[in-house]
Design a protein around this motif. Structure first.
Motif, PDB file in Angstrom:
ATOM      1  N   THR A  18       0.848  -1.184   0.000  1.00  0.00           N
ATOM      2  CA  THR A  18       0.000   0.000   0.000  1.00  0.00           C
ATOM      3  C   THR A  18       0.888   1.240   0.000  1.00  0.00           C
ATOM      4  O   THR A  18       2.015   1.211   0.494  1.00  0.00           O
ATOM      5  N   ILE A  19       0.366   2.291  -0.603  1.00  0.00           N
ATOM      6  CA  ILE A  19       1.093   3.554  -0.669  1.00  0.00           C
ATOM      7  C   ILE A  19       0.163   4.693  -0.249  1.00  0.00           C
ATOM      8  O   ILE A  19      -1.024   4.673  -0.546  1.00  0.00           O
ATOM      9  N   PRO A  20       0.701   5.696   0.443  1.00  0.00           N
ATOM     10  CA  PRO A  20      -0.127   6.826   0.866  1.00  0.00           C
ATOM     11  C   PRO A  20      -0.280   7.859  -0.251  1.00  0.00           C
ATOM     12  O   PRO A  20       0.612   8.020  -1.085  1.00  0.00           O
ATOM     13  N   PHE A  21      -1.419   8.525  -0.249  1.00  0.00           N
ATOM     14  CA  PHE A  21      -1.655   9.664  -1.129  1.00  0.00           C
ATOM     15  C   PHE A  21      -2.607  10.605  -0.419  1.00  0.00           C
ATOM     16  O   PHE A  21      -3.230  10.228   0.576  1.00  0.00           O
ATOM     17  N   TYR A  28      -4.921   9.092   2.493  1.00  0.00           N
ATOM     18  CA  TYR A  28      -5.547   7.787   2.257  1.00  0.00           C
ATOM     19  C   TYR A  28      -4.463   6.808   1.828  1.00  0.00           C
ATOM     20  O   TYR A  28      -3.341   7.201   1.556  1.00  0.00           O
ATOM     21  N   ASN A  29      -4.831   5.529   1.724  1.00  0.00           N
ATOM     22  CA  ASN A  29      -3.921   4.515   1.215  1.00  0.00           C
ATOM     23  C   ASN A  29      -4.492   3.883  -0.040  1.00  0.00           C
ATOM     24  O   ASN A  29      -5.704   3.741  -0.183  1.00  0.00           O
ATOM     25  N   SER A  30      -3.603   3.519  -0.931  1.00  0.00           N
ATOM     26  CA  SER A  30      -3.946   2.856  -2.173  1.00  0.00           C
ATOM     27  C   SER A  30      -3.075   1.621  -2.324  1.00  0.00           C
ATOM     28  O   SER A  30      -1.972   1.566  -1.784  1.00  0.00           O
ATOM     29  N   THR A  35      -5.768   2.868  -9.923  1.00  0.00           N
ATOM     30  CA  THR A  35      -6.007   4.209 -10.439  1.00  0.00           C
ATOM     31  C   THR A  35      -6.478   5.104  -9.288  1.00  0.00           C
ATOM     32  O   THR A  35      -6.929   4.614  -8.249  1.00  0.00           O
ATOM     33  N   VAL A  36      -6.375   6.389  -9.512  1.00  0.00           N
ATOM     34  CA  VAL A  36      -6.875   7.351  -8.535  1.00  0.00           C
ATOM     35  C   VAL A  36      -8.356   7.089  -8.272  1.00  0.00           C
ATOM     36  O   VAL A  36      -8.806   7.080  -7.124  1.00  0.00           O
ATOM     37  N   ALA A  37      -9.118   6.839  -9.329  1.00  0.00           N
ATOM     38  CA  ALA A  37     -10.552   6.582  -9.180  1.00  0.00           C
ATOM     39  C   ALA A  37     -10.808   5.365  -8.302  1.00  0.00           C
ATOM     40  O   ALA A  37     -11.617   5.417  -7.374  1.00  0.00           O
ATOM     41  N   ALA A  38     -10.117   4.266  -8.561  1.00  0.00           N
ATOM     42  CA  ALA A  38     -10.316   3.040  -7.782  1.00  0.00           C
ATOM     43  C   ALA A  38      -9.927   3.260  -6.325  1.00  0.00           C
ATOM     44  O   ALA A  38     -10.624   2.805  -5.409  1.00  0.00           O
ATOM     45  N   ALA A  39      -8.825   3.950  -6.101  1.00  0.00           N
ATOM     46  CA  ALA A  39      -8.367   4.203  -4.736  1.00  0.00           C
ATOM     47  C   ALA A  39      -9.349   5.090  -3.978  1.00  0.00           C
ATOM     48  O   ALA A  39      -9.653   4.840  -2.804  1.00  0.00           O
ATOM     49  N   CYS A  83      -9.717   8.250 -13.552  1.00  0.00           N
ATOM     50  CA  CYS A  83      -9.927   6.855 -13.948  1.00  0.00           C
ATOM     51  C   CYS A  83      -8.779   6.296 -14.787  1.00  0.00           C
ATOM     52  O   CYS A  83      -8.688   5.074 -14.962  1.00  0.00           O
ATOM     53  N   LEU A  84      -7.897   7.160 -15.299  1.00  0.00           N
ATOM     54  CA  LEU A  84      -6.791   6.707 -16.139  1.00  0.00           C
ATOM     55  C   LEU A  84      -5.430   6.895 -15.484  1.00  0.00           C
ATOM     56  O   LEU A  84      -4.413   6.471 -16.036  1.00  0.00           O
ATOM     57  N   THR A  85      -5.385   7.515 -14.322  1.00  0.00           N
ATOM     58  CA  THR A  85      -4.128   7.888 -13.674  1.00  0.00           C
ATOM     59  C   THR A  85      -3.841   6.974 -12.496  1.00  0.00           C
ATOM     60  O   THR A  85      -4.670   6.823 -11.601  1.00  0.00           O
ATOM     61  N   LEU A  86      -2.654   6.367 -12.498  1.00  0.00           N
ATOM     62  CA  LEU A  86      -2.255   5.494 -11.396  1.00  0.00           C
ATOM     63  C   LEU A  86      -1.780   6.328 -10.207  1.00  0.00           C
ATOM     64  O   LEU A  86      -1.099   7.339 -10.378  1.00  0.00           O
ATOM     65  N   VAL A  87      -2.142   5.879  -9.020  1.00  0.00           N
ATOM     66  CA  VAL A  87      -1.696   6.542  -7.801  1.00  0.00           C
ATOM     67  C   VAL A  87      -0.192   6.314  -7.639  1.00  0.00           C
ATOM     68  O   VAL A  87       0.308   5.212  -7.868  1.00  0.00           O
ATOM     69  N   GLU A  88       0.503   7.372  -7.259  1.00  0.00           N
ATOM     70  CA  GLU A  88       1.918   7.289  -6.933  1.00  0.00           C
ATOM     71  C   GLU A  88       2.093   7.676  -5.475  1.00  0.00           C
ATOM     72  O   GLU A  88       1.295   8.432  -4.917  1.00  0.00           O
TER      73      GLU A  88
END
Length: 110
Positions: A18-21, A28-30, A35-39, A83-88
């Motif tokens: 998991t990674i924080p954003f 939050y954690n992802s 994706t940002v949307a899913a997280a 919906c297209l951007t991955l969480v970093e």
């Protein structure tokens, strides 16, 4: 948490890192690869922005990159599709806001 953790085709995500954003200043954690949307959905966030003119709430609609309803600001870059951007790790995400009246008038005059 509203995340599918065991999928019959995709497998289990219990072992993923998991990674924080941040979204609107809250941490939050992802899971890696989300994706940002899913997280955001997994963390219970449904409202992504306010309509620029009317101020009505906007959220997820198509979730495949066609409708542009999920636009957010990521690390200072506006109009990023969640919906297209991955969480970093440590990504800063901000919701879209209604334009101030003076900005709306300038846009209308153009």
């Amino acid at each position: 948490m509203n995340r599918i953790i065991d999928h019959p085709i995709l497998g289990s995500i219990n072992n993923q890192n998991t990674i924080p954003f941040q979204f609107d200043g809250k941490t939050y954690n992802s899971h890696e690869g989300e994706t940002v949307a899913a997280a955001l959905l997994a963390n219970g966030v449904r409202r992504l922005r306010d309509h620029e003119e009317s101020g009505t709430p906007r959220g997820f609609y198509c979730n495949i990159g066609h409708c542009m309803e999920c636009r957010v600001t990521v690390n200072g870059q506006s109009n990023v599709r969640a919906c297209l951007t991955l969480v970093e790790k440590n990504m800063r995400i901000e919701s879209g806001r209604q334009l101030p009246n003076i900005v709306k008038r300038m846009v209308e005059e153009q």
